[in-house]
Design an enzyme around this catalytic site. Sequence first.
Site, short mmCIF file in Angstrom:
data_model
loop_
_atom_site.label_atom_id
_atom_site.label_comp_id
_atom_site.label_asym_id
_atom_site.label_seq_id
_atom_site.Cartn_x
_atom_site.Cartn_y
_atom_site.Cartn_z
N HIS A 49 19.48 -43.25 43.50
CA HIS A 49 20.87 -43.67 43.30
C HIS A 49 21.57 -42.61 42.45
CE1 HIS A 49 19.38 -44.80 39.38
NE2 HIS A 49 18.51 -45.63 39.93
N HIS A 91 19.69 -40.96 39.43
CA HIS A 91 18.78 -39.86 39.78
C HIS A 91 19.59 -38.60 40.12
CE1 HIS A 91 16.43 -43.56 41.04
NE2 HIS A 91 15.56 -42.97 40.25
N GLN A 119 1.14 -46.91 37.21
CA GLN A 119 2.04 -47.50 36.22
C GLN A 119 2.43 -48.94 36.54
OE1 GLN A 119 5.10 -44.33 36.85
NE2 GLN A 119 6.56 -46.01 36.67
N GLY A 132 15.81 -39.75 32.27
CA GLY A 132 16.98 -40.57 31.97
C GLY A 132 16.82 -41.37 30.69
N LYS A 171 18.04 -44.21 30.31
CA LYS A 171 17.89 -45.63 30.65
C LYS A 171 16.48 -46.09 30.29
CE LYS A 171 16.68 -48.11 33.92
NZ LYS A 171 16.14 -48.22 35.24
N ASP A 172 15.51 -45.24 30.58
CA ASP A 172 14.11 -45.55 30.26
C ASP A 172 13.80 -44.90 28.92
OD1 ASP A 172 13.06 -46.76 32.98
OD2 ASP A 172 14.37 -45.10 33.46
N ARG A 198 15.70 -51.10 41.15
CA ARG A 198 15.34 -52.51 41.27
C ARG A 198 16.57 -53.42 41.31
NH1 ARG A 198 10.72 -50.88 37.75
NH2 ARG A 198 8.80 -51.32 38.90
P1 AMP Z 1 12.54 -43.95 38.45
O1 AMP Z 1 12.72 -43.50 39.88
O2 AMP Z 1 13.11 -45.29 38.17
O3 AMP Z 1 11.13 -43.76 37.97
O4 AMP Z 1 13.42 -42.97 37.57
C1 AMP Z 1 13.28 -41.58 37.68
C2 AMP Z 1 14.10 -40.92 36.60
O5 AMP Z 1 15.47 -41.28 36.75
C3 AMP Z 1 13.70 -41.37 35.19
O6 AMP Z 1 13.78 -40.25 34.32
C4 AMP Z 1 14.75 -42.40 34.87
O7 AMP Z 1 14.97 -42.54 33.48
C5 AMP Z 1 15.96 -41.80 35.55
N1 AMP Z 1 16.96 -42.84 35.79
C6 AMP Z 1 16.78 -44.02 36.42
N2 AMP Z 1 17.92 -44.75 36.40
C7 AMP Z 1 18.83 -44.01 35.73
C8 AMP Z 1 20.19 -44.21 35.36
N3 AMP Z 1 20.85 -45.32 35.67
N4 AMP Z 1 20.82 -43.23 34.67
C9 AMP Z 1 20.16 -42.09 34.34
N5 AMP Z 1 18.88 -41.84 34.66
C10 AMP Z 1 18.22 -42.78 35.34
#
Ligand code: AMP
Length: 286
Positions: free
Chosen positions: A34, A37, A61, A146, A148-149, A186
Amino acid sequence: MEILTTLRQIREKIPPKGSRPRPVSLVPTMGALHAGHQSLVERAVREDGQVIATVFVNPLQFGPKEDFNRYPSTREEDIALLEKAGAEWVYFPDPSELLPGPIHFRITHPVAELYCGAFRPGHFSGVLTIVSKFFHLINPDRAYFGMKDRQQLFLISRLARELSFPVEIRPVETVREPDGLAMSSRNRYLSPEDRKHAPELYRMLLQARDRYAPRSHADRLDLPSRIEAQMKERGFRPEYVSFVHPETFLPLSSDDPPGAATILLTAAWLGQTRLIDNIDIPGTHV
Ligand code: AMP
């Protein structure tokens, strides 16, 4: 943009350190991409990186009762988004090559057991293991994560620092929907009704930030339990709401100076969806 699937391709395509025209910048993801990313990739490109994004739903994980088997996958859309954002390569690892057998090593850290880690045993160990493997195999100059995490970002920064990975970790601001909901792969699990309510989580964090400064020290430290109560009234099932020390990521305590800068961190369920979010609260001298 080139699509890579094998470690041999990684070795052949990614130039070794010392002969790179530009810094190799890693953006690890689990796909179902999204605008959050996308902003990581765009930042890395703007900062002169040659971007390698990885798309891998990391089984290490996920807990046994979590959503590994139904985690969303949108491969074609992911490729289009990464291409548009300016990635040079995308790596879709073959799971049997990346994880040819069980992994018995565990990367642990005291902070990995707190907050999200307390509710998802082994989660951060799984994240840190796979990220370590990417660091070894790709040897990036920079890696983007990000905010967010936030707990994950903290742990990965410590991983790089404490275990001397030669990579610079660069944090990226949370990208939100227009109504404030932090973007997440999610979010698509939310029912239409829950989707309407979901932004309240961030609104409660904003409200808490505004209420932080004018309060007494004791009253401030009490805010998380009040936010939890407020969340429950509004139909959320909070796992935790915590004030976190920005440097150590340990819980803020009455020993910290009154009005210390902090991060307010939360995870809460809404229906069948687990939401996480956080907000920085600047220090105050009140
Ligand atoms: P994920 O695919 O959820 O494992 O996230 C991959 C990367 O994208 C991680 O570094 C997350 O922190 C980052 N990320 C996910 N959602 C967001 C968001 N809304 N804003 C900024 N970074 C994000």
